[in-house]
Design a protein around this motif. Structure first.
Motif, PDB file in Angstrom:
ATOM      1  N   PRO A  37       0.621  -1.144   0.405  1.00 55.10           N
ATOM      2  CA  PRO A  37      -0.075  -0.255  -0.172  1.00 55.10           C
ATOM      3  C   PRO A  37       1.047   1.513   0.149  1.00 55.10           C
ATOM      4  O   PRO A  37       0.261   2.485  -1.062  1.00 55.10           O
ATOM      5  N   PHE A  38       1.714   1.348   0.415  1.00 50.88           N
ATOM      6  CA  PHE A  38       2.722   2.268   0.330  1.00 50.88           C
ATOM      7  C   PHE A  38       3.761   2.413  -0.320  1.00 50.88           C
ATOM      8  O   PHE A  38       4.652   3.873  -0.010  1.00 50.88           O
ATOM      9  N   THR A  39       3.567   1.879  -1.224  1.00 54.01           N
ATOM     10  CA  THR A  39       4.809   1.959  -2.394  1.00 54.01           C
ATOM     11  C   THR A  39       4.977   3.090  -3.021  1.00 54.01           C
ATOM     12  O   THR A  39       4.155   3.472  -3.466  1.00 54.01           O
ATOM     13  N   PRO A  40       6.553   3.968  -3.107  1.00 57.76           N
ATOM     14  CA  PRO A  40       6.515   4.588  -4.207  1.00 57.76           C
ATOM     15  C   PRO A  40       5.898   4.403  -5.520  1.00 57.76           C
ATOM     16  O   PRO A  40       6.977   4.193  -6.402  1.00 57.76           O
ATOM     17  N   VAL A  41       4.811   4.793  -6.403  1.00 57.05           N
ATOM     18  CA  VAL A  41       3.910   3.807  -7.550  1.00 57.05           C
ATOM     19  C   VAL A  41       5.422   4.518  -8.080  1.00 57.05           C
ATOM     20  O   VAL A  41       4.992   4.029  -9.846  1.00 57.05           O
ATOM     21  N   VAL A  42       5.365   6.133  -8.252  1.00 52.74           N
ATOM     22  CA  VAL A  42       5.931   6.664  -9.793  1.00 52.74           C
ATOM     23  C   VAL A  42       7.196   6.131  -9.853  1.00 52.74           C
ATOM     24  O   VAL A  42       7.160   5.942 -10.655  1.00 52.74           O
ATOM     25  N   VAL A  43       8.278   5.777  -8.940  1.00 55.25           N
ATOM     26  CA  VAL A  43       9.519   5.280  -8.777  1.00 55.25           C
ATOM     27  C   VAL A  43       9.626   3.617  -9.284  1.00 55.25           C
ATOM     28  O   VAL A  43       9.541   3.285 -10.698  1.00 55.25           O
ATOM     29  N   VAL A  44       8.243   2.952  -8.726  1.00 54.07           N
ATOM     30  CA  VAL A  44       8.196   1.756  -9.776  1.00 54.07           C
ATOM     31  C   VAL A  44       7.340   1.828 -11.246  1.00 54.07           C
ATOM     32  O   VAL A  44       7.918   1.310 -12.057  1.00 54.07           O
ATOM     33  N   ASN A  45       6.668   2.862 -11.358  1.00 55.64           N
ATOM     34  CA  ASN A  45       6.043   2.597 -13.179  1.00 55.64           C
ATOM     35  C   ASN A  45       7.777   3.454 -13.637  1.00 55.64           C
ATOM     36  O   ASN A  45       7.221   3.030 -14.894  1.00 55.64           O
ATOM     37  N   SER A  46       8.531   4.138 -12.756  1.00 56.96           N
ATOM     38  CA  SER A  46       9.574   4.572 -13.186  1.00 56.96           C
ATOM     39  C   SER A  46      10.378   3.618 -14.272  1.00 56.96           C
ATOM     40  O   SER A  46      10.806   3.699 -14.786  1.00 56.96           O
ATOM     41  N   VAL A  47      10.647   2.999 -13.177  1.00 56.21           N
ATOM     42  CA  VAL A  47      11.542   2.052 -13.133  1.00 56.21           C
ATOM     43  C   VAL A  47      10.878   0.655 -14.495  1.00 56.21           C
ATOM     44  O   VAL A  47      11.625  -0.105 -15.200  1.00 56.21           O
ATOM     45  N   ALA A  48      10.079   0.484 -14.274  1.00 54.02           N
ATOM     46  CA  ALA A  48       9.364  -0.577 -15.035  1.00 54.02           C
ATOM     47  C   ALA A  48       9.207   0.110 -16.794  1.00 54.02           C
ATOM     48  O   ALA A  48      10.030  -0.264 -17.791  1.00 54.02           O
ATOM     49  N   GLY A  49       8.887   1.526 -16.605  1.00 56.33           N
ATOM     50  CA  GLY A  49       9.031   2.007 -18.085  1.00 56.33           C
ATOM     51  C   GLY A  49      10.391   2.356 -18.898  1.00 56.33           C
ATOM     52  O   GLY A  49      10.881   1.991 -20.132  1.00 56.33           O
ATOM     53  N   LEU A  50      11.806   2.426 -17.649  1.00 52.95           N
ATOM     54  CA  LEU A  50      12.931   2.626 -18.012  1.00 52.95           C
ATOM     55  C   LEU A  50      13.556   1.137 -18.467  1.00 52.95           C
ATOM     56  O   LEU A  50      14.343   0.966 -19.057  1.00 52.95           O
ATOM     57  N   SER A  51      12.896   0.211 -18.172  1.00 51.46           N
ATOM     58  CA  SER A  51      13.221  -1.349 -18.474  1.00 51.46           C
ATOM     59  C   SER A  51      13.054  -2.018 -19.809  1.00 51.46           C
ATOM     60  O   SER A  51      12.202  -1.380 -20.218  1.00 51.46           O
ATOM     61  N   ASN A  52      13.331  -3.334 -19.884  1.00 50.65           N
ATOM     62  CA  ASN A  52      12.765  -3.442 -21.149  1.00 50.65           C
ATOM     63  C   ASN A  52      11.723  -4.500 -20.718  1.00 50.65           C
ATOM     64  O   ASN A  52      11.284  -5.730 -21.521  1.00 50.65           O
ATOM     65  N   ILE A  53      10.907  -4.517 -19.575  1.00 50.02           N
ATOM     66  CA  ILE A  53       9.827  -5.428 -19.829  1.00 50.02           C
ATOM     67  C   ILE A  53       8.773  -5.471 -20.554  1.00 50.02           C
ATOM     68  O   ILE A  53       8.901  -3.455 -20.995  1.00 50.02           O
ATOM     69  N   LYS A  54       7.969  -6.558 -21.270  1.00 51.59           N
ATOM     70  CA  LYS A  54       7.561  -5.770 -22.271  1.00 51.59           C
ATOM     71  C   LYS A  54       5.674  -5.081 -21.865  1.00 51.59           C
ATOM     72  O   LYS A  54       5.303  -5.405 -20.421  1.00 51.59           O
ATOM     73  N   LYS A  55       5.441  -4.921 -23.212  1.00 47.57           N
ATOM     74  CA  LYS A  55       4.774  -3.067 -22.280  1.00 47.57           C
ATOM     75  C   LYS A  55       2.926  -4.490 -21.402  1.00 47.57           C
ATOM     76  O   LYS A  55       2.749  -3.756 -20.434  1.00 47.57           O
ATOM     77  N   LYS A  56       2.798  -5.556 -22.371  1.00 49.01           N
ATOM     78  CA  LYS A  56       1.758  -6.146 -21.840  1.00 49.01           C
ATOM     79  C   LYS A  56       2.116  -7.042 -20.501  1.00 49.01           C
ATOM     80  O   LYS A  56       1.042  -7.222 -20.053  1.00 49.01           O
ATOM     81  N   TYR A  57       3.424  -7.366 -20.375  1.00 51.07           N
ATOM     82  CA  TYR A  57       3.058  -8.261 -18.425  1.00 51.07           C
ATOM     83  C   TYR A  57       3.245  -6.618 -18.134  1.00 51.07           C
ATOM     84  O   TYR A  57       2.688  -6.926 -16.751  1.00 51.07           O
ATOM     85  N   TYR A  58       3.621  -5.562 -18.341  1.00 51.17           N
ATOM     86  CA  TYR A  58       3.183  -4.619 -17.076  1.00 51.17           C
ATOM     87  C   TYR A  58       2.265  -3.747 -16.962  1.00 51.17           C
ATOM     88  O   TYR A  58       1.616  -4.131 -15.973  1.00 51.17           O
ATOM     89  N   PHE A  59       1.129  -4.172 -17.485  1.00 50.58           N
ATOM     90  CA  PHE A  59      -0.256  -3.604 -17.927  1.00 50.58           C
ATOM     91  C   PHE A  59      -1.174  -5.040 -16.679  1.00 50.58           C
ATOM     92  O   PHE A  59      -1.911  -4.651 -16.035  1.00 50.58           O
ATOM     93  N   LEU A  60      -0.912  -6.515 -17.404  1.00 45.80           N
ATOM     94  CA  LEU A  60      -0.695  -7.508 -16.695  1.00 45.80           C
ATOM     95  C   LEU A  60      -0.321  -7.793 -15.285  1.00 45.80           C
ATOM     96  O   LEU A  60      -1.037  -8.016 -13.937  1.00 45.80           O
ATOM     97  N   THR A  61       0.455  -6.827 -14.873  1.00 43.54           N
ATOM     98  CA  THR A  61       0.989  -6.791 -13.054  1.00 43.54           C
ATOM     99  C   THR A  61       0.669  -6.444 -12.494  1.00 43.54           C
ATOM    100  O   THR A  61      -0.033  -6.505 -11.801  1.00 43.54           O
ATOM    101  N   LEU A  62       0.189  -4.779 -13.590  1.00 44.55           N
ATOM    102  CA  LEU A  62      -0.488  -3.526 -12.612  1.00 44.55           C
ATOM    103  C   LEU A  62      -1.999  -4.306 -11.925  1.00 44.55           C
ATOM    104  O   LEU A  62      -2.492  -4.241 -11.463  1.00 44.55           O
TER     105      LEU A  62
END
Length: 207
Positions: free
Chosen positions: A115-140
């Motif tokens: 609940p208290f994870t800084p979501v902006v940091v997580v989204n930024s890390v995901a965006g700058l990584s090589n994870i596929k878009k569909k996989y990140y959407f599924l993760t969210l």
């Protein structure tokens, strides 16, 4: 402050919030993904108190998933530009990006459940990584309901909680426990990141 928190006053605030409409509840959770200064916990509680557990949960879930995914797409597209360079150059962010590239969506899933994870940091890390878009959407999509439901459950029973000092104390304890567990998991993940990166570096040197 506590004198103001009566059942009547809480119901007046909830009814005024409800008059703003369900799309306002979605909008607030959506925009929180871009503006972390907004208190997601309070917004989710307000949605659940105004619209009930199911609808309040659904509004918050849709808003935060949509906002987080759009932020992720923006970072993925524009992350190389100077405006995002400060985020990318942070040591901890660099380590997390590298680790996510190695481990995939699992660490992101764990972080997004808290609940208290800084979501902006997580989204930024995901965006700058090589994870596929569909996989990140599924993760969210599958991680956010866990966090949102926990908070919505407290919000849906807000009137009863305010009416009982014992329930107020129990709710505060629950929130503190969740926060503590989150911080503990973050600490474990950070140690895991450091360990994995050291092992990778060691393997590189031995080649």
């Amino acid at each position: 402050m506590l004198d103001w928190m009566t059942i009547d006053n809480i119901e007046i605030v909830v009814e005024k919030y409800k008059l703003l409409g369900p799309f306002f509840g979605i909008f607030l959770t959506f925009i929180e993904s871009f503006l972390p200064i907004l208190p997601l916990f309070v917004i989710v509680v307000a949605n659940a108190a105004a619209y009930g557990l199911f609808w309040g949960f659904l509004l918050s879930w849709l808003g935060t998933v949509a906002g987080s995914y759009l932020f992720f797409l923006m970072i993925r597209k524009f992350g190389k530009y100077r405006i995002f360079r400060r985020i990318k150059e942070q040591t901890q962010v660099k380590k997390l990006i590298h680790w996510v590239d190695i481990r995939g969506f699992t660490p992101l899933f764990v972080l997004l459940c808290l609940p208290f994870t800084p979501v902006v940091v997580v989204n930024s890390v995901a965006g700058l990584s090589n994870i596929k878009k569909k996989y990140y959407f599924l993760t969210l999509f599958i991680s956010k309901p866990i966090m949102i439901f926990l908070i919505s459950y407290l919000g849906s029973d807000l009137r009863e909680i305010i009416a009982s000092p014992v329930k107020i104390i129990i709710s505060i304890v629950i929130v503190l426990v969740i926060w503590g567990i989150g911080k503990l998991i973050e600490r474990i993940l950070n140690k895991r990141v450091e360990r994995d990166l050291r092992e990778i570096e060691k393997l590189r040197r031995n080649k």
